[in-house]
Design a protein around this motif. Structure first.
Motif, short mmCIF file in Angstrom:
data_model
loop_
_atom_site.label_atom_id
_atom_site.label_comp_id
_atom_site.label_asym_id
_atom_site.label_seq_id
_atom_site.Cartn_x
_atom_site.Cartn_y
_atom_site.Cartn_z
N GLY A 49 0.82 -1.19 0.00
CA GLY A 49 0.00 0.00 0.00
C GLY A 49 0.85 1.24 0.00
O GLY A 49 2.04 1.20 -0.32
N GLY A 50 0.23 2.35 0.37
CA GLY A 50 0.95 3.60 0.38
C GLY A 50 0.30 4.63 1.29
O GLY A 50 -0.82 4.45 1.76
N PHE A 51 1.05 5.69 1.51
CA PHE A 51 0.58 6.85 2.26
C PHE A 51 0.75 8.07 1.37
O PHE A 51 1.82 8.28 0.79
CB PHE A 51 1.38 7.04 3.54
N PHE A 52 -0.31 8.87 1.24
CA PHE A 52 -0.25 10.09 0.45
C PHE A 52 -0.34 11.29 1.40
O PHE A 52 -1.03 11.23 2.42
CB PHE A 52 -1.37 10.13 -0.59
N ARG A 53 0.36 12.37 1.06
CA ARG A 53 0.37 13.55 1.93
C ARG A 53 -1.02 14.17 1.96
O ARG A 53 -1.61 14.48 0.94
CB ARG A 53 1.39 14.57 1.45
N SER A 54 -1.55 14.31 3.17
CA SER A 54 -2.88 14.87 3.38
C SER A 54 -3.06 15.20 4.85
O SER A 54 -2.47 14.55 5.70
CB SER A 54 -3.95 13.85 2.96
N GLU A 55 -3.87 16.18 5.12
CA GLU A 55 -4.22 16.51 6.51
C GLU A 55 -5.35 15.63 7.03
O GLU A 55 -5.69 15.68 8.20
CB GLU A 55 -4.59 17.99 6.64
N LEU A 56 -5.94 14.81 6.17
CA LEU A 56 -6.99 13.89 6.59
C LEU A 56 -6.39 12.74 7.37
O LEU A 56 -5.18 12.53 7.37
CB LEU A 56 -7.73 13.35 5.36
N ARG A 57 -7.25 11.98 8.05
CA ARG A 57 -6.80 10.79 8.76
C ARG A 57 -7.91 9.75 8.73
O ARG A 57 -9.09 10.08 8.61
CB ARG A 57 -6.40 11.10 10.19
N ALA A 58 -7.52 8.48 8.82
CA ALA A 58 -8.48 7.38 8.82
C ALA A 58 -8.81 7.00 10.26
O ALA A 58 -7.91 6.70 11.04
CB ALA A 58 -7.90 6.18 8.08
N SER A 59 -10.08 7.05 10.59
CA SER A 59 -10.54 6.76 11.94
C SER A 59 -11.91 6.11 11.89
O SER A 59 -12.76 6.52 11.10
CB SER A 59 -10.61 8.07 12.74
N THR A 60 -12.11 5.11 12.73
CA THR A 60 -13.43 4.47 12.76
C THR A 60 -14.50 5.45 13.23
O THR A 60 -15.66 5.30 12.87
CB THR A 60 -13.43 3.22 13.65
N ASP A 61 -14.12 6.46 14.00
CA ASP A 61 -15.08 7.49 14.42
C ASP A 61 -15.63 8.26 13.23
O ASP A 61 -16.70 8.85 13.30
CB ASP A 61 -14.45 8.48 15.40
N HIS A 62 -14.87 8.27 12.12
CA HIS A 62 -15.29 8.97 10.91
C HIS A 62 -15.75 7.99 9.83
O HIS A 62 -15.85 8.36 8.66
CB HIS A 62 -14.15 9.84 10.37
N GLY A 63 -15.97 6.72 10.20
CA GLY A 63 -16.49 5.74 9.27
C GLY A 63 -15.46 5.00 8.45
O GLY A 63 -15.81 4.28 7.52
N SER A 64 -14.20 5.15 8.77
CA SER A 64 -13.14 4.49 8.02
C SER A 64 -13.12 2.99 8.28
O SER A 64 -13.47 2.53 9.37
CB SER A 64 -11.79 5.09 8.41
N ALA A 65 -12.66 2.25 7.28
CA ALA A 65 -12.37 0.83 7.50
C ALA A 65 -11.20 0.73 8.47
O ALA A 65 -10.42 1.68 8.62
CB ALA A 65 -12.00 0.16 6.17
N LEU A 66 -11.06 -0.38 9.14
CA LEU A 66 -10.01 -0.57 10.14
C LEU A 66 -9.12 -1.73 9.71
O LEU A 66 -9.60 -2.86 9.53
CB LEU A 66 -10.64 -0.87 11.50
N LEU A 67 -7.83 -1.47 9.55
CA LEU A 67 -6.87 -2.55 9.32
C LEU A 67 -6.44 -3.08 10.67
O LEU A 67 -6.10 -2.32 11.56
CB LEU A 67 -5.65 -2.05 8.56
#
Length: 119
Positions: A49-67
């Motif tokens: 996978g990869g990481f792209f520069r962004s001020e966003l973040r992945a969080s289950t509180d915001h509905g993101s999938a969880l690895l």
């Protein structure tokens, strides 16, 4: 086994690519390849996978999938995460068949680690 129609790559945002890269190298032994200043790709034994520069973040509180990572020594993995600059956001808890905790890496993305219950 065919890779046809299987998940084989995942991408996450990261505001601090250098810190995120160092964290995953130290804790999980991932290798990285830089693709310019705004993208880093990773490899491990199972997933790429990869990481792209962004001020966003992945969080289950915001509905993101969880690895979710697997560990044979849950407390030791938790200590490695904390030593590398990660923070525990859900302490170890039990669920049917195992125990797990959630953590945040330096760029604020949420992940989890679980361990199977041993009788």
């Amino acid at each position: 086994m065919s890779n046809h129609e299987k998940i084989n790559y995942v991408e996450y945002p990261a505001h601090d690519l250098a810190a995120t890269k160092t964290f995953f190298q130290q804790v999980f032994g991932w290798t990285f390849e830089d693709f310019g200043p705004d993208y880093i790709a990773f490899k491990n034994d199972i997933l790429e996978g990869g990481f792209f520069r962004s001020e966003l973040r992945a969080s289950t509180d915001h509905g993101s999938a969880l690895l979710v990572f697997y560990s044979e020594a849950l407390e030791a993995t938790q200590a490695k995460i904390q030593d590398a600059g990660g923070s525990i956001i859900k302490p170890i808890f039990s669920f049917p068949g195992g125990r797990r905790f959630h953590f945040m890496e330096p760029s604020g993305n949420e992940f989890a680690v679980w361990a199977q219950l041993i009788d």
